[in-house]
Design a protein around this motif. Structure first.
Motif, short mmCIF file in Angstrom:
data_model
loop_
_atom_site.label_atom_id
_atom_site.label_comp_id
_atom_site.label_asym_id
_atom_site.label_seq_id
_atom_site.Cartn_x
_atom_site.Cartn_y
_atom_site.Cartn_z
N MET A 1 77.58 42.65 23.60
CA MET A 1 77.39 42.78 24.58
C MET A 1 77.05 43.62 25.68
O MET A 1 76.55 43.59 26.59
N ASN B 1 73.64 39.53 35.00
CA ASN B 1 74.17 38.15 33.78
C ASN B 1 72.85 37.43 33.30
O ASN B 1 72.85 36.48 31.75
N TYR C 1 69.56 48.34 32.19
CA TYR C 1 70.25 47.27 31.68
C TYR C 1 71.80 47.30 31.71
O TYR C 1 72.72 46.53 32.53
N PHE D 1 82.73 35.85 22.71
CA PHE D 1 83.26 34.51 22.81
C PHE D 1 84.50 34.58 21.87
O PHE D 1 84.92 33.43 22.86
N VAL E 1 82.84 32.48 29.77
CA VAL E 1 82.00 32.02 30.49
C VAL E 1 83.48 31.82 31.92
O VAL E 1 83.13 32.37 32.84
N LEU F 1 85.89 42.17 29.80
CA LEU F 1 85.50 40.93 29.66
C LEU F 1 83.98 41.82 28.54
O LEU F 1 83.47 41.07 27.76
N LEU G 1 74.99 47.41 34.95
CA LEU G 1 76.33 47.00 34.05
C LEU G 1 76.93 48.38 34.70
O LEU G 1 78.06 47.86 35.84
N MET H 1 72.79 35.56 27.82
CA MET H 1 74.07 36.29 27.62
C MET H 1 75.23 35.26 27.86
O MET H 1 76.64 36.55 28.12
N ILE H 2 74.89 34.34 28.25
CA ILE H 2 75.36 33.36 29.78
C ILE H 2 75.50 32.27 28.49
O ILE H 2 77.37 32.15 28.49
N PHE H 3 75.05 31.70 27.89
CA PHE H 3 74.88 30.08 27.34
C PHE H 3 73.96 30.58 25.26
O PHE H 3 72.87 30.57 25.05
N PRO H 4 74.58 31.46 25.17
CA PRO H 4 73.92 32.30 23.42
C PRO H 4 73.55 31.23 23.03
O PRO H 4 74.11 30.04 22.74
N LEU I 1 69.94 37.86 33.33
CA LEU I 1 68.98 38.22 32.62
C LEU I 1 68.95 38.83 31.29
O LEU I 1 69.46 39.07 30.54
N HIS I 2 68.60 40.37 31.45
CA HIS I 2 68.09 40.47 29.49
C HIS I 2 67.79 42.09 29.93
O HIS I 2 66.85 42.62 30.35
#
Lengths: 395, 395
Positions: free
Chosen positions: A343, B259, A216, A263, B217, A258, A220, B343-346, B261-262
């Motif tokens: 992250m 972003n 992953y 957050f 975000v 970033l 990135l 990881m976008i909207f935890p 996925l994981h």
């Protein structure tokens, strides 16, 4: 990983983050001025078998080497970092080195007891920083008298470590008390533990991927490289003497920034405020939010001292990192220090690798630091781990 | 949020992910062919007070509207999605709609009981998809006979909702049983709950930011936009009739994909294999890992049906979303469905907003789906929430 401390524009943009940093705890400077030194070696042969005619890297040290030469701790720096882990080079340097909170007399890494060595890596990003000494694509190829560019050989974490090993050899140091580093420095730490297990009884990987680069994060890193390679000024790596790809570099460094934060940091530093008071971002295509302007300023500020090809080579060295198949060579006991909200290298990676190391008989423990900075909690809030580090180094 | 299902190149690249999806549970197709319809309205006035002479959006429905016209459930689509939430338009469509696992006779959203409506949004990304009907910068401005480009007015989530409201008005529907959606669709869901509270007794925001777009975000969305705006073919938004900015679009869609996925997905799908067997990524600057090639193929494949300006306008609509200050208008009971590893909207965002809603007296619950897909667990693994959704809709 970003280095905010010595970049005036980034410091302005991230002022609130800095305030939170100051509020997080005392950061008394390492109390002697630090001397930046240079190590030079001829005909360095890379892991891939290429020869670099001359390698030069910068280094510095805190504390005193004892007569037995067995009290050294090696610190390796992160992706966008430098050797300046503690203290200041001059009284007017705005901020001390990035881990000043844990390095110094009476601190977790006690310079009354240990000789702490920190070096710049090969292909260090900060080529235009006058205190950084490194060798990479921006260096002059003695065979041509011009910068190497993409003719510079691909280098690896093993190469970074082998140059550090040669530095230690030159100082007559043949065993270390410990190796440690944050992020890309944690990668070098585990490379050290696998490459020279007899020299590394203790390893402290902070905000670490473990023993290899997760696929992953390879993705990135591809994304971090992308804006540089999209910039026409990059020109296939041949921009020395012309305009450097500053737009691409700024965008790459914005992605790094970033991804390395969180957050909570964005909420506190920027909120949902507009970039320009009175210019509603909903009313016009070009009207931005403050977080957008802050990222832009941070990237722009850091781009001017960063070399684009060094960035790409540093990415490559991180992508190719794996000592997973050499795990059984490792003799060190290991203290993983992940960060809540990270992250890039989430804490589960440290837990996973600690378990694997314990399963083969190594001592391995995990201490998690917390805070609003995501990955960068491992830099800004490292003082939370002071006692864990001191205890780990004590026996 | 990516839509893999109808993109042959992306499907190849992400074949392993698809296999995992299939393994995750039965996905029997909604058993009737779905008809794509068109809704047209004249002189739509945006939230910012601009008039769009003609708005056209596509929509589709599953089940039957009852005589009282009170059994409708509205589904809103995600960032890169379409109205095709369930079923197939033709027998030869490779995959049914993205939430087919929960929409159909006897499923969590039972089409024997409910009339399920799903519409394309304004500025839908998939302009070149022949089944998508949308209005945005790529549409012809009747005043000029040419595409609007950046002359198209900035639109908001409230505008998306107001067009959907006009569609419902045209069908004689003045109350909904529920509104739901994933990601960008969850954003429209909460916009609906605040804009037309009397029509929305139940809201199901899936993989949701809550009641506003987090500043972090907003930063991510700036980064998603960046490659498009770096591409010289974007040309300040004026590329219709010329070469579209496919390189920038591919890179933007790669960022979205990664972003969304994981780590677990990347481990399983690609591992640390090289892109080309025998070409060691450590040996050459250009030799890549399989995860890099997979991302590239996914981005390239999706770029050809995506309009760059629509992408930027969709980003803007997401950035500006906030109904936080209208929270007290919301009457709905709310079922948040976050996804483990998002990881976008935890998930903490869903927990935080559920607590705030409960504090003002709303019913609000949280059900978390799990799996290796990060954010996209909310699409691929939504069947895990079947019972929670069915129970929530039952009373």
């Amino acid at each position: 990983m970003p280095q905010f401390e010595n970049r005036p524009n980034a410091r302005r943009a991230l002022a609130a983050a800095a305030l939170m940093l100051i509020a997080a705890g005392p950061a008394a400077a390492y109390d002697e001025l630090v001397e930046k030194r240079e190590f030079v070696m001829e005909n360095f042969v890379t892991e891939q078998g290429e020869t670099i005619a001359e390698v030069r890297i910068g280094w510095e040290a805190y504390g005193e080497l004892n007569a037995a030469r067995d009290n050294a701790i090696l610190i390796a720096h992160f992706f966008s970092g430098t050797s300046n882990a503690a203290g200041k080079y001059s009284e007017d340097q705005p901020q001390p080195g990035y881990w000043n909170a844990i390095i110094g007399p009476g601190k977790a890494i006690d310079t009354d007891r240990f000789y702490v060595i920190s070096s710049d890596t090969l292909v260090n990003l900060n080529v235009a920083d006058p205190k950084v000494i490194t060798t990479g694509p921006a260096s002059i190829d003695p065979a041509t008298g011009a910068p190497y560019g993409l003719d510079f050989p691909v280098v690896s974490m093993r190469d970074f470590v082998d140059v550090q090993k040669a530095l230690l050899d030159s100082l007559g140091i043949d065993s270390l008390h410990a190796v440690m580093g944050a992020s890309g420095g944690s990668v070098q730490t585990m490379e050290w533990a696998a490459a020279y297990p007899e020299m590394v009884p203790r390893a402290i990987p902070v905000i670490s991927p473990g023993l290899d680069m997760p696929p992953y994060v390879i993705g990135l890193l591809k994304m971090w490289n992308m804006p540089i390679q999209m910039d026409p000024n990059w020109n296939g790596g041949d921009y020395y003497g012309g305009e450097p790809p500053l737009t691409g570099l700024s965008n790459a460094l914005q992605l790094v920034t970033l991804n390395a934060l969180h957050f909570d940091w964005a909420d506190t530093t920027f909120g949902r405020a507009p970039a320009d008071e009175g210019a509603d971002p909903g009313a016009a295509f070009d009207a931005a939010f403050k977080v957008e302007a802050g990222l832009q300023a941070a990237g722009d500020g850091r781009a001017t001292t960063t070399d684009a090809n060094h960035f790409l080579y540093m990415s490559k060295a991180n992508m190719t990192f794996s000592v997973a198949e050499e795990m059984e060579r490792i003799r060190a006991k290991v203290l993983f220090i992940p960060a809540e909200g990270d992250m890039i290298f989430p804490p589960f990676l440290s837990e996973r690798w600690a378990e694997k190391l314990r399963a083969q008989g190594n001592e391995a423990e995990v201490f998690t630091v917390t805070g609003p900075f995501g990955h960068l909690n491992g830099v800004f809030n490292i003082a939370q781990a002071s006692e864990a580090i001191a205890d780990f180094l004590a026996d």
